[in-house]
Design a protein around this motif. Structure first.
Motif, PDB file in Angstrom:
ATOM      1  N   THR A  36       0.856  -1.182   0.000  1.00  0.00           N
ATOM      2  CA  THR A  36       0.000   0.000   0.000  1.00  0.00           C
ATOM      3  C   THR A  36       0.887   1.225   0.000  1.00  0.00           C
ATOM      4  O   THR A  36       2.047   1.176   0.361  1.00  0.00           O
ATOM      5  CB  THR A  36      -0.912   0.009   1.234  1.00  0.00           C
ATOM      6  N   GLY A  37       0.329   2.356  -0.377  1.00  0.00           N
ATOM      7  CA  GLY A  37       1.159   3.544  -0.515  1.00  0.00           C
ATOM      8  C   GLY A  37       0.915   4.552   0.580  1.00  0.00           C
ATOM      9  O   GLY A  37      -0.200   4.682   1.089  1.00  0.00           O
ATOM     10  N   PRO A  38       1.945   5.290   0.982  1.00  0.00           N
ATOM     11  CA  PRO A  38       1.794   6.351   1.969  1.00  0.00           C
ATOM     12  C   PRO A  38       0.990   7.512   1.395  1.00  0.00           C
ATOM     13  O   PRO A  38       1.374   8.095   0.382  1.00  0.00           O
ATOM     14  CB  PRO A  38       3.234   6.747   2.281  1.00  0.00           C
ATOM     15  N   ALA A  39      -0.118   7.841   2.035  1.00  0.00           N
ATOM     16  CA  ALA A  39      -1.061   8.815   1.469  1.00  0.00           C
ATOM     17  C   ALA A  39      -0.416  10.166   1.204  1.00  0.00           C
ATOM     18  O   ALA A  39      -0.685  10.802   0.180  1.00  0.00           O
ATOM     19  CB  ALA A  39      -2.264   8.965   2.403  1.00  0.00           C
ATOM     20  N   ALA A  40       0.449  10.630   2.112  1.00  0.00           N
ATOM     21  CA  ALA A  40       1.028  11.967   1.952  1.00  0.00           C
ATOM     22  C   ALA A  40       1.867  12.055   0.681  1.00  0.00           C
ATOM     23  O   ALA A  40       1.787  13.041  -0.059  1.00  0.00           O
ATOM     24  CB  ALA A  40       1.877  12.320   3.176  1.00  0.00           C
ATOM     25  N   LEU A  41       2.674  11.033   0.397  1.00  0.00           N
ATOM     26  CA  LEU A  41       3.491  11.051  -0.815  1.00  0.00           C
ATOM     27  C   LEU A  41       2.664  10.768  -2.063  1.00  0.00           C
ATOM     28  O   LEU A  41       2.921  11.332  -3.125  1.00  0.00           O
ATOM     29  CB  LEU A  41       4.626  10.030  -0.698  1.00  0.00           C
ATOM     30  N   VAL A  42       1.665   9.925  -1.928  1.00  0.00           N
ATOM     31  CA  VAL A  42       0.775   9.652  -3.054  1.00  0.00           C
ATOM     32  C   VAL A  42       0.091  10.944  -3.495  1.00  0.00           C
ATOM     33  O   VAL A  42      -0.001  11.254  -4.686  1.00  0.00           O
ATOM     34  CB  VAL A  42      -0.272   8.582  -2.678  1.00  0.00           C
ATOM     35  N   ASP A  43      -0.351  11.717  -2.520  1.00  0.00           N
ATOM     36  CA  ASP A  43      -1.002  13.000  -2.837  1.00  0.00           C
ATOM     37  C   ASP A  43       0.004  13.999  -3.396  1.00  0.00           C
ATOM     38  O   ASP A  43      -0.283  14.717  -4.358  1.00  0.00           O
ATOM     39  CB  ASP A  43      -1.669  13.579  -1.591  1.00  0.00           C
ATOM     40  N   ARG A  44       1.177  14.059  -2.784  1.00  0.00           N
ATOM     41  CA  ARG A  44       2.177  15.025  -3.229  1.00  0.00           C
ATOM     42  C   ARG A  44       2.553  14.808  -4.687  1.00  0.00           C
ATOM     43  O   ARG A  44       2.667  15.746  -5.476  1.00  0.00           O
ATOM     44  CB  ARG A  44       3.425  14.939  -2.353  1.00  0.00           C
ATOM     45  N   TYR A  45       2.762  13.541  -5.068  1.00  0.00           N
ATOM     46  CA  TYR A  45       3.239  13.233  -6.411  1.00  0.00           C
ATOM     47  C   TYR A  45       2.105  13.034  -7.421  1.00  0.00           C
ATOM     48  O   TYR A  45       2.357  12.906  -8.614  1.00  0.00           O
ATOM     49  CB  TYR A  45       4.100  11.974  -6.383  1.00  0.00           C
ATOM     50  N   GLY A  46       0.869  12.982  -6.941  1.00  0.00           N
ATOM     51  CA  GLY A  46      -0.250  12.746  -7.849  1.00  0.00           C
ATOM     52  C   GLY A  46      -0.254  11.340  -8.414  1.00  0.00           C
ATOM     53  O   GLY A  46      -0.422  11.142  -9.620  1.00  0.00           O
ATOM     54  N   LEU A  47      -0.081  10.352  -7.557  1.00  0.00           N
ATOM     55  CA  LEU A  47       0.045   8.965  -7.982  1.00  0.00           C
ATOM     56  C   LEU A  47      -1.310   8.261  -8.025  1.00  0.00           C
ATOM     57  O   LEU A  47      -2.284   8.704  -7.416  1.00  0.00           O
ATOM     58  CB  LEU A  47       0.985   8.207  -7.046  1.00  0.00           C
TER      59      LEU A  47
END
Length: 401
Positions: A2-13
C-alpha cells in the motif's frame, strides 16, 4: 503493498495493481543478472503514449531500514507523530518508525555538505569531529568525488563515525521524502490499452565506496512485486523528439542494450498492431550477454523479424562466434555501408540504455562512419552529428547508472 497517502497526494500517484510478474533472464547461468517483467493495470482515465515512462514510488528494503533503527536504537514498531517536516512526510499523523523509514524517507540519498557539517556538530570524539568538519568544508568538486559519486549516505557516515550523537529528530530533518523512480514503458497502448509493461534490471553491484554492495531501492522493490500487489505510480511523458516518427515510411535505426530495449519493444508492438503498408526499414540493434541467457523477449523480436516488421540485429558480449562484435557499436560499424545509405535517405536514430559507456561509444561510431563515408575532418563529423541531434534525427533516452 500500500502507498503512503502523503506522498501519493504530493506526487499525484494512482494505484496500479500488478497483473503479472516474472523473471526475464536465466538467473541460473553465471551471466544471468535478474531482470523483471511486470504488467500493471492502469486506472480509468490514465493513458500513455509509446515511449513514455512510468514513475513508481518504491519502498526502502527491510535490511536498510533495520540499519537505521539499529544505529539510533529504535523499535520499528514504536508509534510516533511528526510535529513538523518536509512536504510529503506524514506530519500530524501517527505512524510506526518502521512505516516512516520504509515508506516515506529517502535513505539512500547522498548528503549535502551542510548535512555533514550537522554531523560534525554532534560528534563527541574530537578526532571524528575534525574529520567530519574537513569533509564538510571540501571544495564542491572534491566533495562530489569523495561523497556524492561514491554514493555515501548519511547513514554510512553515522556508522563510520560512531561518536556522532545526532538525534533521530535531526536525522529526519536532514532526510528528503522518498522520490519516484522512472522506467520506460515497454508495451504499446494500441495493442494493450489500459495496461503497461515494464522491464526492470535489478541493481546489485559492489558499492562505489569500496565497502560492501549497493542495491537499488526501486529495482529490489519491483523485483519482489507479485500479482495482486498494488504499486503507486504515474505516467510521465518522454521527450517528444524521442518518439519514433509517425510517418512509418521513414527509416528508423533503434539501438539499445539490456532493459534499454523497453521503449523499442513498445514501438515494435505498435508496428505489429498497425502493420502499415508502406513501412520503411526498422533496424533493431540490441545488445545483451548471451542468446540463451538474457535475450529479452526473444520470441517476440524474432517473430517480428520473421514477419518482416523489423530487421533484428542482436549482439552478444559473452557468446562465442560473435566475430568480434561484442557490443552494439561494433555491429553498427561493421554494417556501416547499409546504415549510411539509410541515413542519406533521412533515417532517424533512437538510442536507449546505458549512458555511461554504450551511448558515448555509439555516438563515436556514427561520427566515425561519417568520416569514412563522407570524408572530412573530425570536426566536420561532429558538426554533421550535431545537425542530426538538432533536427531530431538522433535522440537518446539514456541513464548514467
Amino acid at each position: 503493498m500500500t502507498g503512503p497517502a502523503a506522498l501519493v497526494d504530493r506526487y499525484g500517484l494512482h494505484p496500479m495493481p500488478v497483473l503479472a510478474s516474472r523473471e526475464l533472464v536465466d538467473t541460473t547461468h553465471p551471466d544471468g543478472e535478474p531482470k523483471r517483467y511486470l504488467r500493471v493495470q492502469l486506472p480509468p482515465g490514465v493513458t500513455y503514449r509509446t515511449g513514455d515512462h512510468l514513475a513508481v514510488l518504491p519502498r526502502n528494503p527491510p535490511s536498510l531500514v533495520a540499519r537505521v533503527a539499529t544505529r539510533f536504537g529504535l523499535d520499528l514498531q514504536q508509534a510516533i507523530t511528526l510535529e513538523s517536516g518536509r512536504r510529503g512526510l506524514p506530519v500530524g499523523e501517527p505512524v510506526t518508525v518502521g512505516q516512516l523509514l520504509t515508506e516515506f524517507v529517502e535513505l539512500r540519498f547522498p548528503p549535502s555538505a551542510i548535512s555533514v557539517a550537522a554531523l560534525a556538530e554532534h560528534a563527541v570524539d574530537p578526532a571524528e569531529r575534525h574529520r567530519l568538519t574537513e569533509l564538510a568544508g571540501l571544495e564542491r568538486e572534491q566533495f562530489r568525488r569523495q561523497v556524492t559519486d561514491r554514493e555515501i549516505t548519511l547513514l554510512d557516515l553515522l556508522e563510520g563515525f560512531p561518536s556522532c550523537a545526532l538525534p533521530f529528530e535531526r536525522y529526519l530533518e536532514l532526510m528528503r521524502p522518498l522520490r519516484l523512480r522512472s522506467y520506460s514503458i515497454s508495451s504499446s497502448p494500441l495493442a494493450q490499452p489500459g495496461e503497461a509493461d515494464l522491464m526492470v534490471s535489478l541493481l546489485d553491484e559492489p558499492h562505489r565506496s569500496g565497502v560492501g554492495r549497493f542495491s537499488g531501492v526501486a529495482s529490489a522493490f519491483l523485483q519482489d512485486a507479485q500479482p495482486g500487489d498494488v504499486l503507486h505510480a504515474k505516467v510521465i511523458a518522454c521527450q517528444e523528439s524521442f518518439r519514433v516518427p509517425d510517418d512509418p515510411s521513414i527509416p528508423v535505426i533503434l539501438v539499445s542494450a539490456g532493459t534499454g530495449l523497453a521503449p523499442f519493444r513498445a514501438a515494435i508492438a505498435d508496428r505489429a498492431h498497425l502493420r502499415p503498408a508502406a513501412a520503411g526499414p526498422l533496424l533493431c540493434y540490441f545488445g545483451c550477454r548471451h542468446p540463451d541467457v538474457d535475450f529479452l523477449h526473444r520470441a517476440e523480436l524474432e517473430a517480428a523479424d520473421r514477419d518482416g516488421l523489423i530487421s533484428l540485429r542482436p549482439v552478444f558480449s559473452r557468446a562465442s562466434g560473435s566475430h568480434g562484435q561484442r557490443y552494439v557499436q561494433h555491429r553498427i560499424a561493421a554494417e556501416g555501408d547499409e546504415l549510411w545509405e539509410l541515413l542519406e535517405q533521412g533515417a532517424h536514430v533512437r538510442v536507449c540504455g546505458d549512458g555511461r559507456l554504450m551511448a558515448p561509444d555509439v555516438r563515436a561510431t556514427f561520427r566515425a562512419l561519417h568520416q569514412r563515408k563522407a570524408g572530412g575532418s573530425e570536426e566536420d563529423a561532429r558538426a554533421w552529428f550535431q545537425h542530426l541531434i538538432g533536427t531530431g534525427r538522433y535522440v537518446e533516452d539514456v541513464w548514467a547508472g
